[in-house]
Motif scaffolding. Structure first.
Motif, PDB file in Angstrom:
ATOM      1  N   VAL A 264       0.864  -1.182   0.000  1.00  0.00           N
ATOM      2  CA  VAL A 264       0.000   0.000   0.000  1.00  0.00           C
ATOM      3  C   VAL A 264       0.897   1.227   0.000  1.00  0.00           C
ATOM      4  N   SER A 265       0.369   2.343  -0.459  1.00  0.00           N
ATOM      5  CA  SER A 265       1.056   3.633  -0.336  1.00  0.00           C
ATOM      6  C   SER A 265      -0.009   4.723  -0.323  1.00  0.00           C
ATOM      7  N   ARG A 266       0.343   5.851   0.266  1.00  0.00           N
ATOM      8  CA  ARG A 266      -0.600   6.977   0.283  1.00  0.00           C
ATOM      9  C   ARG A 266      -1.014   7.351  -1.136  1.00  0.00           C
ATOM     10  N   ALA A 267      -0.018   7.501  -2.011  1.00  0.00           N
ATOM     11  CA  ALA A 267      -0.304   7.972  -3.366  1.00  0.00           C
ATOM     12  C   ALA A 267      -1.206   6.997  -4.118  1.00  0.00           C
ATOM     13  N   PHE A 268      -0.991   5.688  -3.930  1.00  0.00           N
ATOM     14  CA  PHE A 268      -1.852   4.722  -4.608  1.00  0.00           C
ATOM     15  C   PHE A 268      -3.291   4.821  -4.104  1.00  0.00           C
TER      16      PHE A 268
ATOM     17  N   THR B  37       1.851  13.675  -9.979  1.00  0.00           N
ATOM     18  CA  THR B  37       2.745  13.308  -8.873  1.00  0.00           C
ATOM     19  C   THR B  37       2.003  12.838  -7.635  1.00  0.00           C
ATOM     20  N   ARG B  38       0.868  13.466  -7.326  1.00  0.00           N
ATOM     21  CA  ARG B  38       0.185  13.118  -6.085  1.00  0.00           C
ATOM     22  C   ARG B  38      -0.777  11.957  -6.253  1.00  0.00           C
ATOM     23  N   PHE B  39      -1.311  11.783  -7.477  1.00  0.00           N
ATOM     24  CA  PHE B  39      -2.321  10.739  -7.691  1.00  0.00           C
ATOM     25  C   PHE B  39      -1.853   9.655  -8.658  1.00  0.00           C
ATOM     26  N   LEU B  40      -0.618   9.738  -9.120  1.00  0.00           N
ATOM     27  CA  LEU B  40       0.018   8.681  -9.908  1.00  0.00           C
ATOM     28  C   LEU B  40      -0.659   8.384 -11.240  1.00  0.00           C
TER      29      LEU B  40
END
Length: 355
Positions: free
Chosen positions: A75-79, A109-112
């Motif tokens: 998991v990651s914040r951006a994902f 960058t923030r939402f990939l």
């Protein structure tokens, strides 16, 4: 023969550093997890830090001869920002940090989202507009709401694949999801609660926002074992210089960026990661550090060795405030990427003037 001897001395330096610095800290964390998590509740270790946190926990259990279920969860914040991009409940987290630049760069960058996905959703003209956070927050939300259907078309495959992945780990079946991370504000915990419509309990080394919270009609409990109620900038060194810990507690791959069902076998998943930083490129050296850490976790559990928070804070204070206390041969693995806040790759030791 001289090269072999030199290599062994080099490895011993790494291992010794892991034993003396990370060993007591992760042993303390594992001990508190054993004491505070219900015996039958599976623990889910999050993000890149969770990779070694789970290993330390498992070694501690082995030393104590205890059986508990745990899983490492990608998991990651951006994902999560990405797969919740059409869900207005997530904007309190994804649009919280400051930003200045083109709308295109914010979304990329923030939402990939990829270049083609951004153009597919928003077209050419709107992406070049300059936006500023927090000033333009309402304007950005209005734009996202206006393009909600197109956003859903783009993110749904990733979202569905990720939910299937979570199902294979038993996440969907849990009434309350017990999550483990280094800290601090519980953003990933909050977003997983929103995504899954579940109660969550976050177990952290340091928690800036402890206690019970209600997030979208679900309970989110946040608990810190080393320290609670401190925020970056308050002067609490282990948090203000947490980059130091994060650079070592990393998985062998870059930031988790995406997931898809495998084309040839839909029961399998293809995972996608961002670039690697130094600690991942030299992961074989980081493993030498962690050999000492994990062995110490097992040893401390077997022999009932415990630590008080004050002892650990004193230990951390030495490493986090005194220059050149970290062995010189280890300094190059202290890189960390900070893309979500736009800082790129940063070397923790250099950043704090410790190397």
């Amino acid at each position: 023969m001289a090269n072999v001897t030199e290599s062994r001395v080099h490895e011993a330096r790494f291992t010794s550093f892991g034993t003396t610095f990370m060993g007591p800290l992760l042993s303390f964390f594992a001990q508190n997890l054993v004491k505070n998590v219900p015996e039958k509740a599976p623990l889910y270790f999050l993000a890149r830090e969770g990779y070694w946190l789970q290993q330390a926990y498992k070694h501690y259990l082995c030393g104590a001869d205890i059986q508990r279920e745990s899983h490492y969860l990608l998991v990651s914040r951006a994902f999560l920002f990405k797969i919740l991009l059409s869900d207005s409940r997530s904007y309190a987290y994804s649009l919280k940090s400051s930003f200045s630049g083109a709308f295109y760069d914010l979304i990329r960058t923030r939402f990939l989202l990829s270049d083609s996905q951004i153009k597919q959703i928003f077209g050419e003209e709107i992406t070049q507009e300059l936006v500023y956070l927090p000033e333009d927050r309402k304007k950005i939300i209005d734009t996202l709401n206006q393009h909600k259907d197109r956003i859903d078309d783009v993110i749904t495959p990733s979202k569905q694949a990720y939910l299937s992945y979570l199902d294979t780990l038993g996440v969907i079946q849990q009434d309350t999801l017990h999550l483990v991370d280094l800290g601090y504000s519980g953003t990933i915990q909050s977003l997983l609660g929103i995504l899954l419509d579940k109660d969550t309990h976050g177990h952290y080394l340091i928690s800036s926002n402890p206690g019970e919270h209600v997030i979208d009609n679900h309970n989110a409990t946040m608990q810190g074992y080393l320290k609670e109620n401190v925020k970056i900038g308050d002067g609490y060194l282990p948090l203000d210089r947490s980059m130091f810990l994060e650079s070592l507690l990393t998985a062998p791959f870059g930031q988790f960026r995406g997931i898809r069902l495998n084309t040839f076998d839909p029961t399998q998943f293809d995972f996608y990661y961002g670039r690697k930083v130094a600690s991942q490129r030299y992961f074989h050296e980081l493993e030498q550090v962690m050999i000492g850490t994990l062995d110490y976790c097992k040893h401390s559990a077997k022999h009932g060795i415990t630590f008080e928070t004050e002892e650990l804070e004193m230990l951390l204070g030495s490493y986090l405030s005194k220059a050149n206390i970290v062995p010189r041969g280890v300094t190059h693995i202290f890189d960390i990427d900070d893309d979500v806040t736009g800082n790129g790759t940063v070397n923790a030791l250099q950043f704090f003037g410790l190397a």
